[in-house]
Design a protein around this motif. Structure first.
Motif, PDB file in Angstrom:
ATOM      1  N   PHE A 271       1.974   1.748  -0.459  1.00  0.00           N
ATOM      2  CA  PHE A 271       2.921   2.458   0.406  1.00  0.00           C
ATOM      3  C   PHE A 271       4.312   1.842   0.293  1.00  0.00           C
ATOM      4  O   PHE A 271       4.461   0.630   0.138  1.00  0.00           O
ATOM      5  CB  PHE A 271       2.470   2.391   1.869  1.00  0.00           C
ATOM      6  CG  PHE A 271       1.038   2.797   2.089  1.00  0.00           C
ATOM      7  CD1 PHE A 271       0.707   4.120   2.265  1.00  0.00           C
ATOM      8  CD2 PHE A 271       0.024   1.851   2.109  1.00  0.00           C
ATOM      9  CE1 PHE A 271      -0.605   4.502   2.478  1.00  0.00           C
ATOM     10  CE2 PHE A 271      -1.292   2.212   2.314  1.00  0.00           C
ATOM     11  CZ  PHE A 271      -1.599   3.550   2.498  1.00  0.00           C
ATOM     12  N   SER A 272       5.317   2.689   0.396  1.00  0.00           N
ATOM     13  CA  SER A 272       6.696   2.212   0.441  1.00  0.00           C
ATOM     14  C   SER A 272       7.613   3.368   0.832  1.00  0.00           C
ATOM     15  O   SER A 272       7.310   4.530   0.552  1.00  0.00           O
ATOM     16  CB  SER A 272       7.125   1.638  -0.911  1.00  0.00           C
ATOM     17  OG  SER A 272       8.490   1.225  -0.863  1.00  0.00           O
ATOM     18  N   LYS A 273       8.740   3.040   1.476  1.00  0.00           N
ATOM     19  CA  LYS A 273       9.738   4.061   1.781  1.00  0.00           C
ATOM     20  C   LYS A 273      10.613   4.352   0.573  1.00  0.00           C
ATOM     21  O   LYS A 273      11.281   5.386   0.503  1.00  0.00           O
ATOM     22  CB  LYS A 273      10.598   3.605   2.970  1.00  0.00           C
ATOM     23  CG  LYS A 273       9.869   3.602   4.314  1.00  0.00           C
ATOM     24  CD  LYS A 273      10.798   3.187   5.440  1.00  0.00           C
ATOM     25  CE  LYS A 273      10.135   3.408   6.812  1.00  0.00           C
ATOM     26  NZ  LYS A 273       8.937   2.569   6.983  1.00  0.00           N
ATOM     27  N   ASP A 274      10.607   3.433  -0.404  1.00  0.00           N
ATOM     28  CA  ASP A 274      11.411   3.577  -1.625  1.00  0.00           C
ATOM     29  C   ASP A 274      10.499   3.968  -2.797  1.00  0.00           C
ATOM     30  O   ASP A 274       9.651   3.171  -3.217  1.00  0.00           O
ATOM     31  CB  ASP A 274      12.115   2.250  -1.925  1.00  0.00           C
ATOM     32  CG  ASP A 274      13.004   2.329  -3.157  1.00  0.00           C
ATOM     33  OD1 ASP A 274      13.064   3.395  -3.807  1.00  0.00           O
ATOM     34  OD2 ASP A 274      13.632   1.298  -3.486  1.00  0.00           O
ATOM     35  N   PRO A 275      10.644   5.178  -3.361  1.00  0.00           N
ATOM     36  CA  PRO A 275       9.784   5.622  -4.474  1.00  0.00           C
ATOM     37  C   PRO A 275       9.831   4.691  -5.681  1.00  0.00           C
ATOM     38  O   PRO A 275       8.819   4.475  -6.348  1.00  0.00           O
ATOM     39  CB  PRO A 275      10.339   7.010  -4.817  1.00  0.00           C
ATOM     40  CG  PRO A 275      11.022   7.471  -3.576  1.00  0.00           C
ATOM     41  CD  PRO A 275      11.586   6.234  -2.945  1.00  0.00           C
ATOM     42  N   ARG A 276      11.007   4.137  -5.976  1.00  0.00           N
ATOM     43  CA  ARG A 276      11.136   3.253  -7.146  1.00  0.00           C
ATOM     44  C   ARG A 276      10.351   1.950  -6.948  1.00  0.00           C
ATOM     45  O   ARG A 276       9.724   1.441  -7.867  1.00  0.00           O
ATOM     46  CB  ARG A 276      12.613   2.935  -7.410  1.00  0.00           C
ATOM     47  CG  ARG A 276      13.462   4.155  -7.697  1.00  0.00           C
ATOM     48  CD  ARG A 276      13.359   4.624  -9.148  1.00  0.00           C
ATOM     49  NE  ARG A 276      12.097   5.245  -9.487  1.00  0.00           N
ATOM     50  CZ  ARG A 276      11.805   6.508  -9.253  1.00  0.00           C
ATOM     51  NH1 ARG A 276      12.661   7.291  -8.647  1.00  0.00           N
ATOM     52  NH2 ARG A 276      10.642   7.014  -9.637  1.00  0.00           N
ATOM     53  N   LEU A 277      10.422   1.416  -5.721  1.00  0.00           N
ATOM     54  CA  LEU A 277       9.666   0.203  -5.419  1.00  0.00           C
ATOM     55  C   LEU A 277       8.174   0.480  -5.448  1.00  0.00           C
ATOM     56  O   LEU A 277       7.379  -0.343  -5.927  1.00  0.00           O
ATOM     57  CB  LEU A 277      10.075  -0.337  -4.045  1.00  0.00           C
ATOM     58  CG  LEU A 277       9.382  -1.623  -3.577  1.00  0.00           C
ATOM     59  CD1 LEU A 277       9.639  -2.757  -4.555  1.00  0.00           C
ATOM     60  CD2 LEU A 277       9.845  -1.999  -2.179  1.00  0.00           C
ATOM     61  N   LEU A 278       7.777   1.653  -4.953  1.00  0.00           N
ATOM     62  CA  LEU A 278       6.367   2.053  -4.979  1.00  0.00           C
ATOM     63  C   LEU A 278       5.871   2.155  -6.413  1.00  0.00           C
ATOM     64  O   LEU A 278       4.771   1.676  -6.738  1.00  0.00           O
ATOM     65  CB  LEU A 278       6.203   3.401  -4.269  1.00  0.00           C
ATOM     66  CG  LEU A 278       4.791   3.995  -4.235  1.00  0.00           C
ATOM     67  CD1 LEU A 278       3.835   3.085  -3.481  1.00  0.00           C
ATOM     68  CD2 LEU A 278       4.816   5.385  -3.600  1.00  0.00           C
ATOM     69  N   GLU A 279       6.673   2.748  -7.271  1.00  0.00           N
ATOM     70  CA  GLU A 279       6.318   2.878  -8.692  1.00  0.00           C
ATOM     71  C   GLU A 279       6.139   1.505  -9.332  1.00  0.00           C
ATOM     72  O   GLU A 279       5.189   1.266 -10.080  1.00  0.00           O
ATOM     73  CB  GLU A 279       7.409   3.678  -9.408  1.00  0.00           C
ATOM     74  CG  GLU A 279       7.167   3.896 -10.891  1.00  0.00           C
ATOM     75  CD  GLU A 279       8.309   4.644 -11.534  1.00  0.00           C
ATOM     76  OE1 GLU A 279       8.047   5.526 -12.360  1.00  0.00           O
ATOM     77  OE2 GLU A 279       9.480   4.337 -11.227  1.00  0.00           O
ATOM     78  N   GLN A 280       7.055   0.587  -9.023  1.00  0.00           N
ATOM     79  CA  GLN A 280       6.986  -0.760  -9.585  1.00  0.00           C
ATOM     80  C   GLN A 280       5.728  -1.488  -9.142  1.00  0.00           C
ATOM     81  O   GLN A 280       5.025  -2.110  -9.956  1.00  0.00           O
ATOM     82  CB  GLN A 280       8.230  -1.549  -9.176  1.00  0.00           C
ATOM     83  CG  GLN A 280       8.227  -2.997  -9.657  1.00  0.00           C
ATOM     84  CD  GLN A 280       9.412  -3.780  -9.108  1.00  0.00           C
ATOM     85  OE1 GLN A 280      10.426  -3.212  -8.723  1.00  0.00           O
ATOM     86  NE2 GLN A 280       9.283  -5.089  -9.060  1.00  0.00           N
ATOM     87  N   LYS A 281       5.424  -1.416  -7.833  1.00  0.00           N
ATOM     88  CA  LYS A 281       4.253  -2.112  -7.299  1.00  0.00           C
ATOM     89  C   LYS A 281       2.960  -1.592  -7.907  1.00  0.00           C
ATOM     90  O   LYS A 281       2.066  -2.375  -8.273  1.00  0.00           O
ATOM     91  CB  LYS A 281       4.212  -1.956  -5.780  1.00  0.00           C
ATOM     92  CG  LYS A 281       5.236  -2.790  -5.031  1.00  0.00           C
ATOM     93  CD  LYS A 281       5.083  -2.598  -3.534  1.00  0.00           C
ATOM     94  CE  LYS A 281       6.025  -3.497  -2.756  1.00  0.00           C
ATOM     95  NZ  LYS A 281       5.861  -3.318  -1.286  1.00  0.00           N
ATOM     96  N   LEU A 282       2.838  -0.277  -8.006  1.00  0.00           N
ATOM     97  CA  LEU A 282       1.608   0.306  -8.567  1.00  0.00           C
ATOM     98  C   LEU A 282       1.444  -0.050 -10.038  1.00  0.00           C
ATOM     99  O   LEU A 282       0.339  -0.365 -10.491  1.00  0.00           O
ATOM    100  CB  LEU A 282       1.616   1.819  -8.379  1.00  0.00           C
ATOM    101  CG  LEU A 282       1.215   2.327  -6.984  1.00  0.00           C
ATOM    102  CD1 LEU A 282       1.472   3.825  -6.861  1.00  0.00           C
ATOM    103  CD2 LEU A 282      -0.246   2.019  -6.695  1.00  0.00           C
TER     104      LEU A 282
END
Length: 377
Positions: A271-282
């Protein structure tokens, strides 16, 4: 596929570090063996040994002392009887064209007495794992009081909480190719040793896994026995428990995301409010998963592995550039996915599942009216 373990003898997870306690297989008494013999279901298929469950159940009181001695001899010597290591494989037709081999499901039939011994070992091993808190709360398959319903509830509750807080959820549905059939025996034995199985008991597990064979039966023909050098035994009682031990430390390598396991069905979500950060984490966690799969000699079905973004309309927005990959291969994005028999969608509502059920109902042929029913209309 291996049989589901009974509620008394199921398991969950494994830590890769050595445990302080040691597990020893204990011999069993006649009273327990008698109960197991009397609990046999008489409608089960007969394996290659050709001893019916009905015969074993009817003669339970007479054969109990001999069977008990045989089982205890196996435990004390650390040897699994060779005659019980050969399974009979038959093909069960599912649907479609009968001439297409992919429309059949292989069914493995093992000797009944071998399953009694497996129940004894499985129960003891589960008690050890459970009493020493070696079971992960991420695994919902083959465990007492847990099911696809509890797995879905755990997953969906977390997703709802986070998206209601304004987060975007990224979900990856991992599909392992024939996971039960590709378990590496050397790796499995090392994991069994790591949880604390004594050398003498580990010898029994090694004997149980090694030098297995299977014979294919078609109508009245029985073909030559072929060796089985990988995987946990299909149709066994102990097999699912051993598989859960094998896959149990997968959640430990994931750092940014949550994971829910139901046997080999694995869902990774973050989960994240920032799509780019979510993409990086996954993508970071998918890299860790890919390394774990290589180390454990398991194969990911990249065609069936999918990812989906879940959130509000505002959060979903335009995420066309959102990209996930594993083994340098892009994972396909979907707007709907059936997970544990529930159709999920990007908005996480019941609409897609209701539509799926309605479509199935509409395709069902209506039952023909009987003469009495027709007169009532």
């Amino acid at each position: 596929m291996a049989e589901k373990i009974s509620s008394r003898v199921t398991v969950q997870s494994l830590s890769p570090i050595m445990t302080q306690s040691v597990f020893y297989l204990n011999e069993i008494d006649e009273e327990t063996v008698l109960k197991l013999l009397l609990s046999l279901k008489t409608n089960k298929a007969i394996g290659l040994v050709k001893i019916s469950t009905r015969l074993l159940k009817c003669s339970a009181h007479e054969i109990c002392p001999s069977v008990t001695k045989l089982l205890n001899l196996s435990i004390s010597l650390g040897k699994f009887p060779a005659i019980w290591k050969c399974s009979k494989v038959t093909a069960l037709f599912k649907s479609g064209e009968r001439k297409n081999a992919t429309n059949y499901r292989p069914i493995s039939i093992l000797p009944t007495l071998s399953k009694i011994l497996e129940k004894v070992v499985c129960f003891q091993f589960y008690q050890f794992l459970n009493s020493h808190n070696l079971l992960s709360n991420k695994q919902f398959g083959f465990r007492p009081k847990l099911s696809t319903t509890t797995a879905m509830s755990s997953f969906s509750d977390e997703v709802l909480i986070y998206i209601e807080q304004g987060n975007l959820c990224g979900v990856v549905f991992l599909d392992l190719t024939k996971a039960f059939d590709t378990v590496d025996h050397c790796i499995l034995l090392s994991k069994l040793s790591a949880v604390g199985i004594s050398p003498s008991s580990l010898k029994w597990f090694e004997s149980y896994l090694s030098y297995r064979k299977q014979q294919t039966s078609c109508v009245n023909d029985l073909f030559e026995a072929l060796p089985v050098i990988f995987g946990v035994p299909q149709g066994s009682i102990l097999g699912p428990l051993l598989f859960l031990v094998y896959i149990n430390n997968l959640p430990d390598v994931i750092k940014n995301s949550q994971v829910t396991l139901y046997a080999d069905d694995t869902v990774l979500y973050c989960f994240s409010k920032d799509p780019r950060l979510l993409e990086q984490k996954l993508n970071e966690d998918l890299l860790r998963v890919s390394h774990w799969l290589c180390e454990n000699k398991l194969t990911l079905n990249l065609e069936k592995t999918k990812f989906m973004l879940i959130g509000s309309n505002r959060k979903l927005g335009d995420n066309s550039s959102f990209s996930l990959s594993i083994f340098d291969t892009d994972i396909n994005s979907v707007s709907r996915f059936k997970y544990l028999a529930i159709m999920l969608s990007t908005r996480f509502t019941w609409a897609s599942h209701i539509e799926c059920i309605s479509s199935k109902i509409n395709k069902t042929d209506p039952l023909p009216f009987t003469q009495n029913q027709a007169s009532l209309t």
